[in-house]
Write an enzyme that holds these catalytic residues in place. Structure first.
Site, PDB file in Angstrom:
ATOM      1  N   LEU A  36      27.850 -12.627  65.081  1.00  0.00           N
ATOM      2  CA  LEU A  36      27.799 -11.181  64.955  1.00  0.00           C
ATOM      3  C   LEU A  36      29.093 -10.760  64.276  1.00  0.00           C
ATOM      4  O   LEU A  36      30.168 -11.281  64.597  1.00  0.00           O
ATOM      5  CB  LEU A  36      27.710 -10.488  66.326  1.00  0.00           C
ATOM      6  CG  LEU A  36      26.428 -10.652  67.142  1.00  0.00           C
ATOM      7  CD1 LEU A  36      26.559  -9.873  68.453  1.00  0.00           C
ATOM      8  CD2 LEU A  36      25.209 -10.174  66.364  1.00  0.00           C
ATOM      9  N   ASP A  37      28.999  -9.829  63.342  1.00  0.00           N
ATOM     10  CA  ASP A  37      30.215  -9.306  62.727  1.00  0.00           C
ATOM     11  C   ASP A  37      31.124  -8.726  63.806  1.00  0.00           C
ATOM     12  O   ASP A  37      30.650  -8.263  64.855  1.00  0.00           O
ATOM     13  CB  ASP A  37      29.878  -8.205  61.717  1.00  0.00           C
ATOM     14  CG  ASP A  37      29.107  -8.723  60.509  1.00  0.00           C
ATOM     15  OD1 ASP A  37      29.137  -9.944  60.276  1.00  0.00           O
ATOM     16  OD2 ASP A  37      28.491  -7.893  59.819  1.00  0.00           O
ATOM     17  N   LYS A  38      32.415  -8.730  63.526  1.00  0.00           N
ATOM     18  CA  LYS A  38      33.386  -8.198  64.474  1.00  0.00           C
ATOM     19  C   LYS A  38      33.005  -6.797  64.939  1.00  0.00           C
ATOM     20  O   LYS A  38      33.110  -6.460  66.125  1.00  0.00           O
ATOM     21  CB  LYS A  38      34.771  -8.172  63.824  1.00  0.00           C
ATOM     22  CG  LYS A  38      35.877  -7.594  64.691  1.00  0.00           C
ATOM     23  CD  LYS A  38      37.204  -7.607  63.945  1.00  0.00           C
ATOM     24  CE  LYS A  38      38.315  -6.998  64.788  1.00  0.00           C
ATOM     25  NZ  LYS A  38      39.611  -6.987  64.055  1.00  0.00           N
ATOM     26  N   ARG A  71      23.489  -5.403  56.661  1.00  0.00           N
ATOM     27  CA  ARG A  71      24.353  -4.456  55.955  1.00  0.00           C
ATOM     28  C   ARG A  71      24.096  -4.496  54.456  1.00  0.00           C
ATOM     29  O   ARG A  71      23.981  -3.452  53.796  1.00  0.00           O
ATOM     30  CB  ARG A  71      25.810  -4.760  56.270  1.00  0.00           C
ATOM     31  CG  ARG A  71      26.165  -4.541  57.736  1.00  0.00           C
ATOM     32  CD  ARG A  71      27.449  -5.248  58.133  1.00  0.00           C
ATOM     33  NE  ARG A  71      28.585  -4.760  57.361  1.00  0.00           N
ATOM     34  CZ  ARG A  71      29.786  -5.313  57.401  1.00  0.00           C
ATOM     35  NH1 ARG A  71      30.007  -6.373  58.167  1.00  0.00           N
ATOM     36  NH2 ARG A  71      30.765  -4.816  56.682  1.00  0.00           N
TER      37      ARG A  71
END
Length: 232
Positions: free
Chosen positions: A62-64, A170
């Protein structure tokens, strides 16, 4: 589910069995050390290993800035088996996202992406990427970001990435011209700031809601309180 130890690290464990552990990752926490955030001293891997007192193996990223379900294997065999299931597309991930504008009620984004999102796309090989989505709600909020319009439109969407490319959701919604709100790389700063002021929260509006594994196991992390105005 087995007993979930409280742990001083304070990560919220939402599933624990002999093979797997899952946490509700808060936005702003790295999954593992990264050269892009070399100053960060805490990662989900490190915190969970200290909390459980054992080595763990992250099964996906998961992205930060993304919150929600993050799944780990507790031993090497589980890491291999579930890693293969992820690679084969047999594990379903479902997200909530807030996007700019009103996309169609449902759709599929079939658009190959450059392999490394941190590098310029030109000259990179592209890899197949597929995302399905369903629009859950539309909002027309009474503030102007574009002088041509007295209000601004946004939508809450449920997203199923059918492939696992980095930053896939995204980048796909940017391609669709409906970038995620709060996305400082692929979104629009003026909209990010306006929505942050309107909702009173500054964040990437992307939450990993659910992971469904072969055999019927479903692990869910309900969206946090900041999502309540979008879900009511």
């Amino acid at each position: 589910m087995g007993k979930v130890p409280a742990g001083e690290a304070g990560l919220r464990l939402i599933h624990l069995d002999a093979d797997l552990a899952a946490i509700d990752k808060p936005a702003g926490l790295l999954v593992h050390p990264s050269s892009l955030d070399a100053h960060e001293t805490h990662t989900a891997v490190d915190l969970l290993e200290r909390q459980l007192g054992e080595r763990v193996f992250p099964l996906h990223r998961l992205d930060k800035a993304t919150s929600g379900v993050l799944l780990f294997a507790r031993h090497a065999q589980a890491a291999r088996e579930h890693g293969q299931a992820f690679e084969a597309g047999r594990i379903r991930k479902q997200y909530l996202a807030l996007v700019r504008g009103w996309p169609p009620e449902a759709g599929e984004i079939d658009y190959p992406l450059a392999r490394d999102p941190e590098l310029p796309s030109a000259g990179q090989p592209r890899v197949a990427a597929l995302t399905r989505y369903r629009r859950l709600a539309c909002f027309d909020w009474p503030f102007s970001v574009d002088g041509r319009h007295p209000s601004s439109r946004y939508a809450l969407v449920e997203v199923d990435p059918l492939t696992g490319r980095r930053h896939q959701i995204r980048r796909h919604f940017k391609h669709l011209a409906h970038p995620l709100v709060g996305d400082t790389t692929h979104g629009k700063g003026a909209h990010n700031r306006a929505v942050a002021q309107w909702l009173g929260v500054s964040r990437l509006w992307l939450h990993a809601l659910r992971v469904e594994l072969p055999g019927g196991l479903s692990i869910e992390a309900p969206a946090g309180a900041e999502w309540a105005p979008l879900l009511s």
